[in-house]
Design an enzyme around this catalytic site. Structure first.
Site, PDB file in Angstrom:
ATOM      1  N   CYS A 132      24.737  35.478  22.974  1.00 57.93           N
ATOM      2  CA  CYS A 132      23.540  35.629  23.806  1.00 57.93           C
ATOM      3  C   CYS A 132      23.708  36.648  24.922  1.00 57.93           C
ATOM      4  O   CYS A 132      22.758  36.882  25.689  1.00 57.93           O
ATOM      5  CB  CYS A 132      23.159  34.283  24.419  1.00 57.93           C
ATOM      6  SG  CYS A 132      22.828  33.008  23.194  1.00 57.93           S
ATOM      7  N   ARG A 191      19.298  29.657  13.163  1.00 53.37           N
ATOM      8  CA  ARG A 191      20.217  30.798  13.065  1.00 53.37           C
ATOM      9  C   ARG A 191      20.101  31.480  11.712  1.00 53.37           C
ATOM     10  O   ARG A 191      20.354  32.677  11.602  1.00 53.37           O
ATOM     11  CB  ARG A 191      21.640  30.338  13.372  1.00 53.37           C
ATOM     12  CG  ARG A 191      21.795  29.961  14.845  1.00 53.37           C
ATOM     13  CD  ARG A 191      23.108  29.306  15.183  1.00 53.37           C
ATOM     14  NE  ARG A 191      23.120  28.926  16.601  1.00 53.37           N
ATOM     15  CZ  ARG A 191      24.070  28.189  17.165  1.00 53.37           C
ATOM     16  NH1 ARG A 191      25.086  27.764  16.438  1.00 53.37           N
ATOM     17  NH2 ARG A 191      23.994  27.891  18.446  1.00 53.37           N
ATOM     18  N   LYS A 203      15.414  21.806  25.546  1.00 57.50           N
ATOM     19  CA  LYS A 203      15.659  22.121  24.128  1.00 57.50           C
ATOM     20  C   LYS A 203      17.040  21.585  23.748  1.00 57.50           C
ATOM     21  O   LYS A 203      18.012  21.867  24.459  1.00 57.50           O
ATOM     22  CB  LYS A 203      15.594  23.635  23.914  1.00 57.50           C
ATOM     23  CG  LYS A 203      15.842  24.074  22.474  1.00 57.50           C
ATOM     24  CD  LYS A 203      15.806  25.591  22.343  1.00 57.50           C
ATOM     25  CE  LYS A 203      16.059  25.992  20.879  1.00 57.50           C
ATOM     26  NZ  LYS A 203      16.091  27.446  20.715  1.00 57.50           N
ATOM     27  N   ARG A 226      28.838  28.615  21.803  1.00 59.32           N
ATOM     28  CA  ARG A 226      28.051  28.912  23.005  1.00 59.32           C
ATOM     29  C   ARG A 226      28.212  27.850  24.087  1.00 59.32           C
ATOM     30  O   ARG A 226      27.356  27.671  24.935  1.00 59.32           O
ATOM     31  CB  ARG A 226      26.574  29.072  22.611  1.00 59.32           C
ATOM     32  CG  ARG A 226      26.377  30.296  21.729  1.00 59.32           C
ATOM     33  CD  ARG A 226      25.004  30.419  21.132  1.00 59.32           C
ATOM     34  NE  ARG A 226      24.945  31.623  20.307  1.00 59.32           N
ATOM     35  CZ  ARG A 226      24.006  31.878  19.417  1.00 59.32           C
ATOM     36  NH1 ARG A 226      23.020  31.021  19.220  1.00 59.32           N
ATOM     37  NH2 ARG A 226      24.029  32.999  18.709  1.00 59.32           N
ATOM     38  N   GLU A 256      19.858  22.353  36.791  1.00 56.65           N
ATOM     39  CA  GLU A 256      19.555  23.637  36.144  1.00 56.65           C
ATOM     40  C   GLU A 256      18.066  23.959  36.253  1.00 56.65           C
ATOM     41  O   GLU A 256      17.671  25.081  36.563  1.00 56.65           O
ATOM     42  CB  GLU A 256      19.953  23.586  34.661  1.00 56.65           C
ATOM     43  CG  GLU A 256      21.417  23.818  34.375  1.00 56.65           C
ATOM     44  CD  GLU A 256      21.756  25.296  34.295  1.00 56.65           C
ATOM     45  OE1 GLU A 256      20.938  26.134  34.731  1.00 56.65           O
ATOM     46  OE2 GLU A 256      22.845  25.618  33.794  1.00 56.65           O
ATOM     47  N   LYS A 316      18.869  23.998  28.118  1.00 50.00           N
ATOM     48  CA  LYS A 316      19.104  24.263  26.700  1.00 50.00           C
ATOM     49  C   LYS A 316      20.517  23.801  26.359  1.00 50.00           C
ATOM     50  O   LYS A 316      21.498  24.308  26.912  1.00 50.00           O
ATOM     51  CB  LYS A 316      18.940  25.748  26.393  1.00 50.00           C
ATOM     52  CG  LYS A 316      19.158  26.102  24.923  1.00 50.00           C
ATOM     53  CD  LYS A 316      18.940  27.593  24.691  1.00 50.00           C
ATOM     54  CE  LYS A 316      19.152  27.976  23.246  1.00 50.00           C
ATOM     55  NZ  LYS A 316      18.957  29.432  23.029  1.00 50.00           N
ATOM     56  N   CYS A 339      16.271  37.048  24.675  1.00 45.80           N
ATOM     57  CA  CYS A 339      17.691  36.757  24.500  1.00 45.80           C
ATOM     58  C   CYS A 339      18.311  37.923  23.747  1.00 45.80           C
ATOM     59  O   CYS A 339      17.595  38.777  23.208  1.00 45.80           O
ATOM     60  CB  CYS A 339      17.882  35.447  23.739  1.00 45.80           C
ATOM     61  SG  CYS A 339      19.580  34.804  23.814  1.00 45.80           S
TER      62      CYS A 339
END
Length: 342
Positions: free
Chosen positions: A148, A223, A266, A235, A251, A213, A138
């Site tokens: 990202c 973070r 996740k 995001r 996905e 995710k 990433c």
């Protein structure tokens, strides 16, 4: 609706014994540890645990992350020591995240052969060749803005980002990584990484895709650890809406079609239904990430004496596996391995 009366009947009382006459006693199978172990349906093992490590510049650096007790930013030499200790406790795989020496708008250090992740891969594979090394792919840890991907105005652009991710993945493979794990959620990045790896002669390097995710509130401590908080915005344009499950299946299916070898959901605990759907409907090797916020909550509750940490840890990890995860990525990996060994 009328319910048949026989479904409501209680066992007939045995007046001479002073209690009910039961032919079905489920407690018979719970009466001792040996009996409970014999019929256990879900068995958590050390083999399925992956241990995340945060690798930073320097030497003999072990800097604890305040919001994640027991987790530290590690220089390469310390990361090797931690990996050796984990392997000695039966952990078969580590997942590496990197903190670069310097950041820029393009995340240039992500593909630098001398960056902490690539350096750690080489050092770990020299010292512990049988340990499986997975690398996070990433840009968020490497960009000055913390996003990202590449940013144009207020937009995180997709296709230009994908090319940089593919370059970073190849640099990890060149260093000796066994598995690359794109976590960015850009469209088409699995196909681009697979093509780049194959073109570089790395056909045997597996891709573990962060396929579903979510844009979760439970990433805050991570973070802190990875120094990857976005400098502006959020995001939501690329990570998934926590309300969606069907989309997660779509996905994941797309990533499989593009060449993913393992798919990931996740976070884990708050998305057990998603893990179950992905595993049941797609039948693919499935990982789940027990994320930093989920870990930190248990640690905080335990420090306040509100829960039995060891029992809560094993209950959480077992639930993730019970939902369908074949692989559990967790900061508790070493603690869980020690407990399972005992």
């Amino acid at each position: 609706m009328t319910v048949p009366t026989h479904t409501l009947q209680r066992p007939r009382a045995d007046e001479s014994a002073g209690g009910p006459t039961l032919t079905r006693r489920l407690r018979r199978l719970r009466r001792s540890p040996a009996m409970r172990n014999l019929i256990r349906e879900t068995r958590l093992t050390k083999d399925m645990l992956v241990y995340p490590l945060f690798v930073c510049p320097g030497h003999q650096v072990r800097r604890e992350v305040p919001s994640m007790p027991g987790v530290a930013q590690l220089s390469v030499d310390e990361a090797v020591r931690e990996a050796e200790a984990a392997a000695g406790e039966g952990i078969n795989a580590v997942l590496l995240f990197g903190l670069p020496e310097a950041k820029d708008e393009r995340g240039s250090a992500a593909g630098d052969p001398a960056a902490p992740v690539q350096s750690a891969v080489r050092a770990i594979k020299r010292g512990i060749p049988d340990l499986l090394v997975v690398t996070d792919v990433c840009l968020c840890e490497y960009t000055s803005h913390g996003h990202c991907g590449l940013v144009e105005g207020d937009e995180i652009v997709n296709d230009a980002t994908v090319g940089l991710l593919a370059q970073a993945a190849v640099s990890h493979a060149e260093a000796g990584a066994d598995v690359v794990a794109p976590s960015d959620m850009m469209d088409g990045r699995v196909a681009a990484i697979r093509e780049a790896l194959d073109a570089g002669g790395f056909e045997d390097i597996a891709i573990m895709s962060y396929a579903a995710k979510y844009c979760s509130a439970y990433y805050g401590p991570f973070r802190d650890a990875a120094d990857s908080a976005p400098a502006f915005g959020d995001r939501r344009t690329h990570q998934m809406d926590p309300a969606n499950v069907d989309e997660a299946v779509r996905e994941t299916e797309l990533d499989i079609e593009e060449g993913a070898d393992i798919v990931m959901v996740k976070p884990a605990l708050h998305y057990l239904d998603v893990i179950a759907r992905v595993k049941q409907e797609l039948g693919f090797p499935t990982a789940a990430y027990h994320v930093s916020g989920e870990y930190a909550m248990l640690k905080a509750a335990a420090r306040n004496g509100w829960i039995d940490e060891e029992r809560a840890m094993l209950e959480c990890l077992t639930a993730i596996h019970r939902a369908g995860a074949d692989i559990v990525i967790t900061y508790y990996a070493r603690e869980a391995a020690r407990r399972l060994a005992g």
